[in-house]
Design an enzyme around this catalytic site. Structure first.
Site, PDB file in Angstrom:
ATOM      1  N   MET A  40      37.232  16.544  12.512  1.00  0.00           N
ATOM      2  CA  MET A  40      37.111  17.984  12.678  1.00  0.00           C
ATOM      3  C   MET A  40      36.508  18.358  14.019  1.00  0.00           C
ATOM      4  SD  MET A  40      38.723  19.603  10.628  1.00  0.00           S
ATOM      5  CE  MET A  40      38.291  20.998  11.633  1.00  0.00           C
ATOM      6  N   ASP A  41      35.813  17.457  14.674  1.00  0.00           N
ATOM      7  CA  ASP A  41      35.360  17.743  16.031  1.00  0.00           C
ATOM      8  C   ASP A  41      36.560  17.955  16.943  1.00  0.00           C
ATOM      9  OD1 ASP A  41      32.526  17.788  15.999  1.00  0.00           O
ATOM     10  OD2 ASP A  41      32.498  15.642  15.701  1.00  0.00           O
ATOM     11  N   ASN A  42      37.562  17.099  16.811  1.00  0.00           N
ATOM     12  CA  ASN A  42      38.773  17.285  17.610  1.00  0.00           C
ATOM     13  C   ASN A  42      39.449  18.603  17.273  1.00  0.00           C
ATOM     14  OD1 ASN A  42      38.656  14.043  17.077  1.00  0.00           O
ATOM     15  ND2 ASN A  42      39.340  14.509  19.130  1.00  0.00           N
ATOM     16  N   SER A  82      34.809  11.715  12.855  1.00  0.00           N
ATOM     17  CA  SER A  82      34.660  13.178  12.831  1.00  0.00           C
ATOM     18  C   SER A  82      35.921  13.864  13.361  1.00  0.00           C
ATOM     19  CB  SER A  82      33.435  13.594  13.654  1.00  0.00           C
ATOM     20  OG  SER A  82      32.266  13.034  13.127  1.00  0.00           O
ATOM     21  N   GLY A 134      37.713  21.487  18.632  1.00  0.00           N
ATOM     22  CA  GLY A 134      37.951  21.570  20.068  1.00  0.00           C
ATOM     23  C   GLY A 134      39.284  22.208  20.400  1.00  0.00           C
TER      24      GLY A 134
END
Length: 442
Positions: free
Chosen positions: A198-200, A196, A203
Site C-alpha cells: 500500500m505504500d506503493n 507494504s 504513492g
C-alpha cells in the site's frame, strides 16, 4: 568510511563530487520544483515518478532523524551497520533526486526550509498529521510563503477526523482498509502481506493527485491542499468485497473465501499455482473458458482424463477442482516452467512462470527486449540495476536521471543554485547549525 553516521556531528560524505542529474528540458514536468519532505516508501514513490518526468525533486533530510529506508535491507555486504548510504531499498525509490540536509529545529535551518518552499511548486510529506503543524508549516502558513503552492500530505488516516493522530505503517494501513482480512487461504487466519504494497499504491495516488493539481494551477493560477489518506487509497482495492457485503449481505470470509490461488470471478478450473520441474519452481495457469480448456487439452497431448464428459463445461470442471489440480500438478512437475509457459501460451492458455528476483533480472527475455532495466554506478552499492519508468510515453518519455543521492550530498549545491547563497553565506549558516558540514565526521 563513506556515509557513516557520526552522532552529534553529521554525515560523512567525502571525496564524492555532488552528482548532476540528466536534464530533461522537454519533459512534461520540466520547470517544476518539488520540496520533498517524504521518507520510507509512500512519499518517495510519488516524488520519484515526478522526478523521472522532469521535476527537480529536492529531498530534504535530517541528521537527527535519518530516513528509516536508508537503513533497510538489502544493503551493501561490506557496509558498516551505521552507513546511511548503503541501502538498495532507499536507492531504488530515491533515484533521480537531489538530497540536502537541514536541521529544522534550528531557527536558521527552518528559515532555509521556508526559503526553499518559497521557490518550490509542490511540497510533499508523508509524516503523521501533526509534524508539519509542529514546525509551524500549516497549509495556511505555506500559502503565505508561496501563494500558489501545491501541498500534498499523505498521512495514513489523513488530516481530519477522530483518528487523524494515529500512526500507521504499510501493514496497519492494509489492515485498516480491509485488505488484510481478504488475504490468505480458506479456513485460515488472515495472512496479511509481507511487504507494504500500500505504500506503493499510496504513492501512485499522490502522484496522480499532484499532477491533477499542477494541471489546475496551470489553468487558474491557484494552488491547493491535497489531503490524501493512505487507508482510503487502500479501500479502493476492496470494492467488490464491500459491495458483496453491502448488497448481498454475505461475509467476506466464508468457507470458500479467501480463495487462495483459485478464481474469485467465476467457475474456472484449472486455476492456480502448480509445481514445476526444479527446486522451488512453479507456474501459474488460468483456464477461463471452454475454448481455453480445449487448448489446454491439446497442449498436454489430450490425455485420457481430460476427455471425460463432465469436464467439457466450466461448471463440470469447477465441481472437480481438487481432482483437476492433482492431475495438472502431475504434468507440471515434469515440465520446465518456461517451456510449459510457452507451450500453453501457444495454445491460447494464460500461463506464467512464478519468477523470483534472479529470473526477472537474468532470464526474462521480455524485459530485456523492452529495456526495462538500466544499470547505474553508486558510490556505496556499486553497479546496480534499476527498473525504468513503467509508463512509456512516445513523445515525452520518463527517464532515470541519476542514482539515489548520498545523505545531504547536494546541500551546498542546491542552496547555492536554488537559493542563490554564496560561499560566505553557506559557511555562516553551517556555523549556525542550519545544516551539518559533510566533513564533520572525517
Amino acid at each position: 568510511m563513506l556515509g557513516a553516521l557520526t552522532p552529534g556531528t553529521g554525515v560523512l560524505v567525502v571525496d564524492v563530487e555532488p552528482s548532476r542529474l540528466i536534464p530533461l528540458p522537454n519533459a512534461p514536468l520540466a520547470g517544476i520544483r518539488v520540496c520533498d519532505l517524504t521518507w520510507v516508501l509512500a512519499g518517495p514513490q510519488a516524488t520519484q515518478i515526478l522526478a523521472e518526468f522532469g521535476a527537480d525533486v529536492i529531498k530534504v533530510e535530517s541528521v537527527r532523524n535519518v530516513d528509516d529506508a536508508r537503513m533497510y535491507p538489502p544493503r551493501a555486504e561490506d557496509a558498516a551497520p551505521d552507513d546511511v548510504n548503503a541501502s538498495g531499498y532507499h536507492a531504488l525509490y530515491n533515484r533521480s533526486k537531489r538530497s540536502i540536509q537541514i536541521d529544522v529545529r534550528n531557527p536558521a535551518g527552518l528559515d532555509l526550509l521556508k526559503q526553499l518552499i518559497a521557490v518550490s511548486d509542490v511540497v510533499v510529506e508523508n509524516f503523521s498529521s501533526r509534524v508539519l503543524e509542529n514546525w509551524g508549516l500549516t497549509y495556511e502558513e505555506l500559502g503565505s510563503i508561496r501563494p500558489n503552492i501545491i501541498y500534498c500530505s499523505m498521512a495514513g488516516l489523513g488530516h481530519r477526523g477522530r483518528d487523524r493522530d494515529h500512526q500507521t505503517f504499510g501493514p496497519t494501513v492494509q489492515a485498516l482498509s480491509g485488505l488484510t482480512y481478504l488475504s490468505g487461504l480458506p479456513g485460515r487466519e488472515p495472512a496479511g502481506y509481507g511487504y507494504s504494497y500500500m505504500d506503493n499504491t499510496g504513492g501512485y495516488y499522490a502522484a496522480m493527485a499532484i499532477l491533477t493539481a499542477i494541471f489546475h494551477r496551470n489553468r487558474t493560477g491557484q494552488g491547493q491542499y491535497l489531503d490524501l489518506a493512505q487507508v482510503e487509497a487502500a479501500i479502493n482495492l476492496t470494492g467488490p468485497a464491500i459491495l458483496d457485503s453491502q448488497v448481498n449481505g454475505r461475509p467476506n470470509r466464508r468457507p470458500d473465501l479467501p480463495a487462495g490461488n483459485r478464481s474469485q470471478t467465476g467457475a474456472d478450473a484449472p486455476h492456480g499455482i502448480y509445481p514445476a520441474a526444479g527446486d522451488d519452481r512453479w507456474i501459474a495457469i488460468s483456464v477461463l473458458s471452454d475454448e481455453q480448456w480445449l487448448g489446454f487439452r491439446e497442449a498436454l497431448g489430450t490425455p485420457e482424463w481430460t476427455a471425460e464428459p463432465s469436464l467439457a463445461t466450466a461448471a463440470g470442471r469447477a465441481a472437480r477442482q481438487d481432482d483437476i489440480d492433482a492431475r495438472v500438478a502431475e504434468w507440471t512437475r515434469t515440465q520446465d516452467p518456461y517451456a510449459a509457459m510457452r507451450l500453453l501460451q501457444a495454445h491460447g492458455v494464460p500461463a506464467g512462470v512464478v519468477q523470483n528476483g534472479e529470473d526477472i533480472l537474468e532470464h526474462d527475455e521480455q524485459h530485456k527486449a523492452r529495456g526495462f532495466f538500466e544499470e547505474m554506478e553508486h558510490p556505496v552499492l556499486g553497479r546496480t540495476r534499476y527498473n525504468r519508468p513503467v509508463a512509456r510515453l512516445s513523445a515525452t518519455p520518463g527517464q532515470i536521471r541519476g542514482r539515489a543521492p548520498l545523505h545531504g550530498e547536494h546541500t551546498r549545491q542546491v542552496l547555492g543554485e536554488v537559493l542563490g547563497l554564496d560561499t560566505a553565506a553557506l559557511d555562516s549558516l553551517e556555523q549556525q547549525g542550519a545544516f551539518y558540514p559533510v566533513e564533520a565526521a572525517r
